[in-house]
Design an enzyme around this catalytic site. Structure first.
Site, short mmCIF file in Angstrom:
data_model
loop_
_atom_site.label_atom_id
_atom_site.label_comp_id
_atom_site.label_asym_id
_atom_site.label_seq_id
_atom_site.Cartn_x
_atom_site.Cartn_y
_atom_site.Cartn_z
N LYS A 65 0.81 -1.23 0.00
CA LYS A 65 0.00 0.00 0.00
C LYS A 65 0.85 1.28 0.00
O LYS A 65 0.44 2.30 -0.55
CB LYS A 65 -0.95 0.00 1.20
CG LYS A 65 -2.06 -1.06 1.07
CD LYS A 65 -3.05 -0.97 2.23
CE LYS A 65 -4.10 -2.06 2.10
NZ LYS A 65 -5.16 -1.92 3.09
N GLY B 146 -4.04 0.29 18.62
CA GLY B 146 -3.06 0.12 17.55
C GLY B 146 -2.76 1.46 16.89
O GLY B 146 -3.62 2.34 16.82
N ARG C 296 0.89 -0.37 22.26
CA ARG C 296 2.01 -0.91 23.05
C ARG C 296 3.16 0.07 23.02
O ARG C 296 3.72 0.43 24.05
CB ARG C 296 2.48 -2.23 22.40
CG ARG C 296 1.83 -3.46 22.86
CD ARG C 296 2.46 -4.69 22.29
NE ARG C 296 2.97 -4.61 20.94
CZ ARG C 296 3.10 -5.62 20.11
NH1 ARG C 296 2.74 -6.82 20.50
NH2 ARG C 296 3.60 -5.47 18.90
N GLN D 77 -15.13 -1.33 1.48
CA GLN D 77 -14.01 -0.75 0.72
C GLN D 77 -14.03 -1.22 -0.73
O GLN D 77 -13.69 -0.46 -1.64
CB GLN D 77 -12.65 -1.01 1.41
CG GLN D 77 -12.22 -2.45 1.59
CD GLN D 77 -11.67 -3.12 0.34
OE1 GLN D 77 -11.10 -2.46 -0.52
NE2 GLN D 77 -11.87 -4.41 0.22
P1 ATR Z 1 -0.50 -2.38 10.08
O1 ATR Z 1 0.19 -1.43 9.20
O2 ATR Z 1 -1.16 -3.52 9.38
O3 ATR Z 1 -1.39 -1.72 11.08
P2 ATR Z 1 1.83 -2.45 11.72
O4 ATR Z 1 2.27 -1.15 11.23
O5 ATR Z 1 2.82 -3.54 11.91
O6 ATR Z 1 0.71 -3.10 10.86
O7 ATR Z 1 1.08 -2.19 13.09
C1 ATR Z 1 0.56 -3.21 13.82
C2 ATR Z 1 -0.09 -2.60 15.05
O8 ATR Z 1 -0.61 -3.65 15.86
C3 ATR Z 1 0.87 -1.82 15.91
O9 ATR Z 1 0.17 -0.77 16.52
C4 ATR Z 1 1.31 -2.87 16.94
O10 ATR Z 1 1.78 -2.33 18.15
P3 ATR Z 1 3.29 -1.78 18.24
O11 ATR Z 1 3.34 -0.51 17.45
O12 ATR Z 1 3.52 -1.55 19.68
O13 ATR Z 1 4.15 -2.88 17.65
C5 ATR Z 1 -0.01 -3.57 17.15
N1 ATR Z 1 0.09 -4.95 17.67
C6 ATR Z 1 0.52 -6.05 17.03
N2 ATR Z 1 0.39 -7.15 17.81
C7 ATR Z 1 -0.15 -6.72 18.98
C8 ATR Z 1 -0.52 -7.37 20.19
N3 ATR Z 1 -0.38 -8.68 20.35
N4 ATR Z 1 -1.02 -6.60 21.18
C9 ATR Z 1 -1.17 -5.27 21.03
N5 ATR Z 1 -0.84 -4.60 19.91
C10 ATR Z 1 -0.34 -5.31 18.90
#
Ligand code: ATR
Length: 271
Positions: free
Chosen positions: A68, A129, A154, A246
């Site tokens: 993307k 997130g 997180r 979408q």
């Molecule tokens: P995307 O672009 O698909 O949203 P990404 O940029 O990798 O993917 O973001 C994933 C999100 O899910 C992030 O906010 C991540 O938290 P961190 O920024 O702290 O890494 C969050 N995330 C992934 N696994 C998680 C979990 N088990 N518990 C809480 N947050 C999670």
């Protein structure tokens, strides 16, 4: 020569994508003459793959993970939604041959939230997130005029950075700092992919009027929706309606006709 227009979804992996089924169904229902395929994009080949597809008669495409951002960079012009998301899920070849990029994910979500009577205008909303998925939904949600949005992540600095783009309405924090009750909780983290539940206190989830996970599954259940149901939240949904929403908006951008949402959801999720 055939007048059939070509479309496709590009990403990696791609074999699981439901987009061909959805768009072929829309084409049938709206009497549009088109084909819609899947194209696997090997690492580092996005631009060449798209340009080859358009040279061979492709009129537009959907773009999914992990392409993307590449699509955003490739587009000659961008919608406000794509600019705000920093990502493109829909490309269209314009009449002058230039490539237009849009992002229909957030508007697809808002359509589904309204359909499901989830609170938006005047609501206090928690977004879990702060990655690409969260960034992609911010502008369409803000356009619905919620009272406040809290982004919890997180990695707190990512939540704060995303919140700072919309300082009047949005706050960023860690999970431990969450307080008060929320009308709507949206899980925009990728936690459900690995079957995890983000560390939000039970009382916060239990206090929500509605819960929505951007992830979807065949059974309509995700780790997060299961958790919310176990805490007796009444209005709990996975992201399948967002997927349909979408896709409808992409189809409308390409073809100028809007497929009917209810017909599609009855066909693909009959339960
Ligand atoms: P995307 O672009 O698909 O949203 P990404 O940029 O990798 O993917 O973001 C994933 C999100 O899910 C992030 O906010 C991540 O938290 P961190 O920024 O702290 O890494 C969050 N995330 C992934 N696994 C998680 C979990 N088990 N518990 C809480 N947050 C999670």
């Amino acid at each position: 020569m055939s007048n059939t227009d070509k479309y496709a979804v590009l990403g990696n992996p791609i074999e699981h994508s439901m987009s061909p089924l959805l768009h072929e169904f829309f084409a049938e229902k709206t009497s549009q003459d088109l084909t819609y395929g899947r194209i696997l994009v090997e690492t580092g080949t996005f631009e060449k793959t798209v340009r080859d597809f358009f040279k061979s008669g492709g009129r537009g495409c959907n773009v999914t993970v992990p392409c993307k951002l590449d699509a955003y960079k490739l587009a000659d012009s961008l919608s406000d939604y794509a600019k705000a998301a920093g990502a493109v899920n829909t490309l269209k070849v314009m009449e002058d041959g230039s490539i237009y990029g849009d992002n229909t994910d957030g508007r697809g979500l808002v359509y589904d939230l309204k359909r499901l009577s989830c609170p938006l205008a005047g609501a206090r909303i928690l977004i879990i997130g702060a990655g690409g998925a969260a960034k992609g939904i911010m502008l369409p949600i803000i356009n619905e005029d919620p009272k406040e949005i809290v982004i919890a992540n997180r990695t707190v600095s990512k939540a704060q950075a995303l919140a700072s783009v919309y300082p009047q309405k949005v706050k960023g924090c860690g999970f431990d700092e969450l307080e008060g009750s929320f009308d709507l909780i949206i899980n925009a983290s990728s936690s459900s992919l690995s079957g995890d539940v983000p560390p939000v206190k039970d009382e916060i989830i239990a206090g929500a009027k509605a819960v929505y996970d951007l992830m979807y599954s065949k059974t309509a259940k995700t780790a997060f929706t299961e958790k919310a149901l176990s805490l007796n939240v009444q209005n709990v949904n996975d992201g399948f309606g967002m997927l349909i929403g979408q896709a409808i908006l992409s189809f409308e951008l390409w073809r100028g006709v809007k497929p009917d949402f209810d017909t599609a959801i009855k066909k693909f999720r009959p339960c």
